[in-house]
Scaffold this active site. Structure first.
Site, PDB file in Angstrom:
ATOM      1  N   ARG A 143     -48.732  15.089   3.325  1.00 32.88           N
ATOM      2  CA  ARG A 143     -47.978  13.884   2.964  1.00 32.88           C
ATOM      3  C   ARG A 143     -48.849  12.641   3.119  1.00 32.88           C
ATOM      4  NH1 ARG A 143     -43.798  12.675  -0.001  1.00 32.88           N
ATOM      5  NH2 ARG A 143     -43.099  14.760   0.664  1.00 32.88           N
ATOM      6  N   SER A 190     -43.214  16.944  11.104  1.00 33.36           N
ATOM      7  CA  SER A 190     -42.394  18.075  10.665  1.00 33.36           C
ATOM      8  C   SER A 190     -42.463  18.224   9.149  1.00 33.36           C
ATOM      9  CB  SER A 190     -40.951  17.916  11.165  1.00 33.36           C
ATOM     10  OG  SER A 190     -40.235  19.129  11.006  1.00 33.36           O
ATOM     11  N   HIS A 227     -41.368  16.849   6.223  1.00 30.44           N
ATOM     12  CA  HIS A 227     -41.788  15.858   5.238  1.00 30.44           C
ATOM     13  C   HIS A 227     -43.272  15.564   5.353  1.00 30.44           C
ATOM     14  CE1 HIS A 227     -41.644  11.871   3.089  1.00 30.44           C
ATOM     15  NE2 HIS A 227     -40.907  12.632   2.295  1.00 30.44           N
ATOM     16  N   CYS A 228     -43.768  15.541   6.589  1.00 28.87           N
ATOM     17  CA  CYS A 228     -45.200  15.304   6.809  1.00 28.87           C
ATOM     18  C   CYS A 228     -46.060  16.415   6.231  1.00 28.87           C
ATOM     19  CB  CYS A 228     -45.486  15.192   8.307  1.00 28.87           C
ATOM     20  SG  CYS A 228     -44.527  13.959   9.188  1.00 28.87           S
ATOM     21  N   LEU A 229     -45.499  17.619   6.099  1.00 33.37           N
ATOM     22  CA  LEU A 229     -46.257  18.805   5.683  1.00 33.37           C
ATOM     23  C   LEU A 229     -46.174  19.076   4.182  1.00 33.37           C
ATOM     24  CD1 LEU A 229     -45.211  21.185   8.605  1.00 33.37           C
ATOM     25  CD2 LEU A 229     -47.481  20.182   8.263  1.00 33.37           C
TER      26      LEU A 229
END
Length: 363
Positions: free
Chosen positions: A100, A337, A339-341
């Site tokens: 992201r 988590s 969204h970051c991934l």
């Protein structure tokens, strides 16, 4: 595929803007976890949870999975098994898994063509290694044959939320830090994001969660679920260090307006009830770090009493999508988590950049 620089016509000049996450995707880009040290000894558990996230996304849309070694690809294929049918594997040098932030940001024009913006990435102000991750957007552009802009500014995808109709939301604690773009003011960011991502109305919150190594990314606390609705994290314990910051954000949001000058609908989303500690102090678990895909929303779960409450809060906001709770207790050890991934690639034909001349019809 054409490279464009700040000296060339800006994305806005060619009619490009960043679509909202809930618009259709052609694929989701992800990076397989690889470094046990970066995951503080939790790599096995992280890969187990990560595989479940990949399997879930691949049920709804293709996954483009970056792997930094043959071992990573072999591990991913073994864990995914038959579910790898909708996954394309790429062996690419990587430092970490947070695509992201280190990946491209895609933009789309009025003709539906998709291009990308390649920002600089410095690992949230030089906190970790980043040289390999900083090359990911260029790899994606080359793989897709996609025209793109190379920008000199540091910008992470998790630091910005957009509605797709010109409204953006970010935090001062992240964007205004001196370790990213020293001297770039709120007004400077407003102009930059207008030119590059089509954000004409940039809104600011003050800060994020305690001990968030991103310096308070917006995607860990506050998210758009449609152009008129914002879901924002709240802490329920007044003694919690997050309580005052989240309350301040809530009050600020209630004073903000959308692209048409109307107040937003604000929905409160509880933070996990239990405090989680990791190798470097308090962890920043949050339900706001969900990922919106084609027909689904993946919501992190932590084995916490508020897990089900979070799902019950989010389901009415996505009536046409399956809201899926997935374990993220090991993944949060790395500080982020779902969204970051993930990074969505919007649906649409690839823009090669061959026609990079401003057109009055597209501006």
């Amino acid at each position: 595929m054409k490279h464009l620089t700040p000296a060339d016509p800006a994305p806005r000049d060619l009619g490009f803007a960043m679509p909202a996450e809930w618009e259709p995707h052609v694929a989701t880009w992800m990076s397989w976890p690889a470094d046990d040290e970066l995951w503080f000894g939790h790599l096995e558990g992280v890969r187990r949870e990560y595989a479940e996230l990949v399997r879930t996304i691949a049920r709804f849309e293709p996954v483009e999975l970056l792997c930094r070694s043959a071992e990573c690809e072999a591990d991913a294929r073994k864990r995914l098994g038959a579910d790898a049918a909708n996954v394309t594997f790429h062996q690419v040098p990587l430092d970490d898994s947070w695509v992201r932030d280190n990946g491209p940001i895609f933009v789309r024009n009025a003709d539906g063509e998709v291009a990308l913006v390649n920002w600089e990435f410095n690992s949230w102000g030089g906190k970790f290694e980043w040289e390999n991750d900083n090359r990911i957007p260029e790899y994606v552009a080359e793989h897709l044959g996609m025209g793109h802009w190379d920008r000199p500014e540091v910008l992470e995808g998790g630091g910005l939320e957009v509605t797709g109709d010109g409204v953006g939301l970010t935090t001062r604690s992240c964007f205004l830090t001196e370790t990213r773009n020293p001297g770039l003011s709120e007004e400077g960011y407003a102009a930059l994001l207008s030119d590059t991502l089509g954000v004409r109305h940039l809104l600011w919150l003050d800060g994020g969660l305690e001990n968030d190594h991103t310096d308070g990314h917006i995607d860990t606390i506050t998210r758009f679920t449609d152009p008129r609705t914002i879901v924002t994290s709240v802490a329920e314990d007044p003694s919690d260090a997050n309580f005052a910051v989240m309350q301040g954000n809530l009050e600020a949001l209630r004073e903000m307006t959308d692209a048409h000058g109307q107040p937003f609908r604000i929905v409160e989303l509880p933070l996990p009830a239990h405090r989680l500690e990791g190798a470097e102090g308090r962890l920043p678990p949050t339900y706001a770090n969900f990922y919106i895909g084609n027909g689904f929303v993946a919501v992190p779960q932590y084995g916490d009493p508020n897990d089900e409450r979070a799902l019950e809060t989010l389901r009415p906001l996505f009536p046409d999508r399956e809201v899926v709770g997935l374990p993220s207790r090991q993944i949060i050890e790395g500080g982020g988590s779902f969204h970051c991934l993930t990074q969505q690639q919007p649906a649409g034909p690839v823009w090669t950049g061959a026609d990079a001349t401003p057109s009055a019809a597209k501006v």
